[in-house]
Scaffold this motif. Structure first.
Motif, mmCIF file in Angstrom:
data_model
loop_
_atom_site.group_PDB
_atom_site.id
_atom_site.type_symbol
_atom_site.label_atom_id
_atom_site.label_comp_id
_atom_site.label_asym_id
_atom_site.label_seq_id
_atom_site.Cartn_x
_atom_site.Cartn_y
_atom_site.Cartn_z
ATOM 1 N N TRP A 36 0.747 -1.050 0.067
ATOM 2 C CA TRP A 36 -0.055 0.113 0.081
ATOM 3 C C TRP A 36 0.745 1.156 -0.002
ATOM 4 N N PHE A 37 0.220 2.199 -0.741
ATOM 5 C CA PHE A 37 0.993 3.651 -0.786
ATOM 6 C C PHE A 37 -0.038 4.667 -0.512
ATOM 7 N N ARG A 38 -0.022 5.816 -0.225
ATOM 8 C CA ARG A 38 -0.781 6.680 -0.113
ATOM 9 C C ARG A 38 -0.511 8.006 -0.464
ATOM 10 N N GLN A 39 -1.449 8.988 -0.905
ATOM 11 C CA GLN A 39 -0.895 10.131 -1.281
ATOM 12 C C GLN A 39 -2.043 11.316 -0.903
ATOM 13 N N ALA A 40 -1.381 12.242 -0.050
ATOM 14 C CA ALA A 40 -2.429 13.279 0.692
ATOM 15 C C ALA A 40 -2.400 14.245 -0.174
ATOM 16 N N PRO A 41 -3.155 15.199 -0.193
ATOM 17 C CA PRO A 41 -3.474 16.556 -1.027
ATOM 18 C C PRO A 41 -2.180 17.166 -0.997
ATOM 19 N N GLY A 42 -1.704 17.583 -2.025
ATOM 20 C CA GLY A 42 -0.490 18.534 -2.056
ATOM 21 C C GLY A 42 0.694 17.656 -1.612
ATOM 22 N N LYS A 43 0.765 16.640 -1.516
ATOM 23 C CA LYS A 43 1.954 15.767 -1.063
ATOM 24 C C LYS A 43 2.304 14.616 -1.948
ATOM 25 N N GLU A 44 3.405 14.332 -2.262
ATOM 26 C CA GLU A 44 3.960 13.112 -3.026
ATOM 27 C C GLU A 44 3.479 11.659 -2.388
ATOM 28 N N ARG A 45 3.256 10.832 -3.441
ATOM 29 C CA ARG A 45 2.904 9.699 -2.922
ATOM 30 C C ARG A 45 4.005 9.018 -1.887
ATOM 31 N N GLU A 46 3.497 8.223 -0.807
ATOM 32 C CA GLU A 46 4.403 7.644 0.054
ATOM 33 C C GLU A 46 4.156 6.339 0.359
ATOM 34 N N PHE A 47 5.154 5.562 0.560
ATOM 35 C CA PHE A 47 5.013 4.105 0.819
ATOM 36 C C PHE A 47 4.492 3.788 2.395
ATOM 37 N N VAL A 48 3.540 2.901 2.659
ATOM 38 C CA VAL A 48 2.971 2.694 3.648
ATOM 39 C C VAL A 48 3.319 1.246 4.221
ATOM 40 N N SER A 49 3.126 0.288 3.500
ATOM 41 C CA SER A 49 3.295 -1.103 3.953
ATOM 42 C C SER A 49 3.470 -1.973 2.591
ATOM 43 N N VAL A 50 4.255 -3.164 3.086
ATOM 44 C CA VAL A 50 4.393 -4.262 1.626
ATOM 45 C C VAL A 50 4.473 -5.366 2.262
ATOM 46 N N ILE A 51 3.893 -6.426 1.890
ATOM 47 C CA ILE A 51 4.104 -7.876 2.374
ATOM 48 C C ILE A 51 4.430 -8.811 1.200
ATOM 49 N N HIS A 52 5.573 -9.668 1.569
ATOM 50 C CA HIS A 52 6.036 -10.590 0.592
ATOM 51 C C HIS A 52 4.860 -11.911 0.649
ATOM 52 N N LEU A 53 4.548 -12.199 -0.826
ATOM 53 C CA LEU A 53 3.375 -13.235 -0.850
ATOM 54 C C LEU A 53 3.753 -14.511 -0.719
ATOM 55 N N SER A 54 4.896 -15.023 -0.602
ATOM 56 C CA SER A 54 5.324 -16.272 -0.351
ATOM 57 C C SER A 54 6.036 -16.297 1.159
ATOM 58 N N GLY A 55 6.944 -15.333 1.442
ATOM 59 C CA GLY A 55 7.653 -15.462 2.582
ATOM 60 C C GLY A 55 6.755 -14.893 3.979
ATOM 61 N N GLY A 56 5.888 -13.841 3.567
ATOM 62 C CA GLY A 56 5.203 -13.357 4.432
ATOM 63 C C GLY A 56 5.844 -12.152 5.135
ATOM 64 N N SER A 57 7.241 -11.741 4.622
ATOM 65 C CA SER A 57 7.709 -10.581 5.368
ATOM 66 C C SER A 57 6.971 -9.505 5.238
ATOM 67 N N LYS A 58 6.987 -8.652 6.119
ATOM 68 C CA LYS A 58 6.198 -7.360 6.208
ATOM 69 C C LYS A 58 7.364 -6.170 6.453
ATOM 70 N N THR A 59 6.751 -4.932 5.884
ATOM 71 C CA THR A 59 7.451 -3.738 6.302
ATOM 72 C C THR A 59 6.586 -2.755 6.232
ATOM 73 N N TYR A 60 6.808 -1.824 7.150
ATOM 74 C CA TYR A 60 5.971 -0.625 7.381
ATOM 75 C C TYR A 60 6.683 0.677 7.366
ATOM 76 N N ALA A 61 6.151 1.784 7.051
ATOM 77 C CA ALA A 61 6.699 2.827 7.182
ATOM 78 C C ALA A 61 6.473 3.180 8.530
ATOM 79 N N ASP A 62 7.441 4.159 8.870
ATOM 80 C CA ASP A 62 7.452 4.691 10.520
ATOM 81 C C ASP A 62 6.268 5.298 10.873
ATOM 82 N N PRO A 63 5.554 6.230 10.055
ATOM 83 C CA PRO A 63 4.240 6.823 10.782
ATOM 84 C C PRO A 63 3.214 5.834 10.856
ATOM 85 N N VAL A 64 3.102 4.540 10.287
ATOM 86 C CA VAL A 64 1.893 3.787 10.468
ATOM 87 C C VAL A 64 2.535 2.674 11.683
#
Length: 123
Positions: A36-64
């Protein structure tokens, strides 16, 4: 080609929760991660979170971290983003993405994108 369809956005108050869903169809085997990514009004798109579909590894952006949880249901080709304790700063269009796990994390690049779903958090 991979098609991504998001759902679950809406307008909530600060402190509330929402769960976003992203259903993938098509050549899903061509990707190893969804996120998932997100884009707020007037801001650039930013990374939110990702999951590896096989291994299940997850990563999150610090704000979330600690508030958002990403999960997957491979049988349904669907990825979820559970969001709790929402803040007004979380207001944005949330985009589902699919592609390479490393590219999504390191380069914020994805091969495929959904249309986006609006999340609005008010005080």
């Amino acid at each position: 080609q991979v098609q991504l369809v998001e759902s679950g956005g809406g307008s909530v108050q600060a402190g509330d929760s929402l769960r976003l869903s992203c259903a993938a169809s098509g050549r899903t085997s061509s990707t190893n991660a969804m996120g998932w990514f997100r884009q707020a009004p007037g801001k650039e798109r930013e990374f939110v979170s990702v999951i590896h579909l096989s291994g299940g590894s997850k990563t999150y952006a610090d704000p979330v971290k600690g508030r958002f949880t990403i999960s997957r249901d491979n049988a349904k080709n669907t990825v979820y983003l559970q969001m709790i304790t929402l803040k007004p700063d979380d207001t944005a269009v949330y985009y589902c993405a699919a592609g390479s796990y490393s590219n999504i994390i390191n380069r914020q690049l994805a091969q495929y994108w959904g249309q986006g779903t609006q999340v609005t958090v008010s005080l």
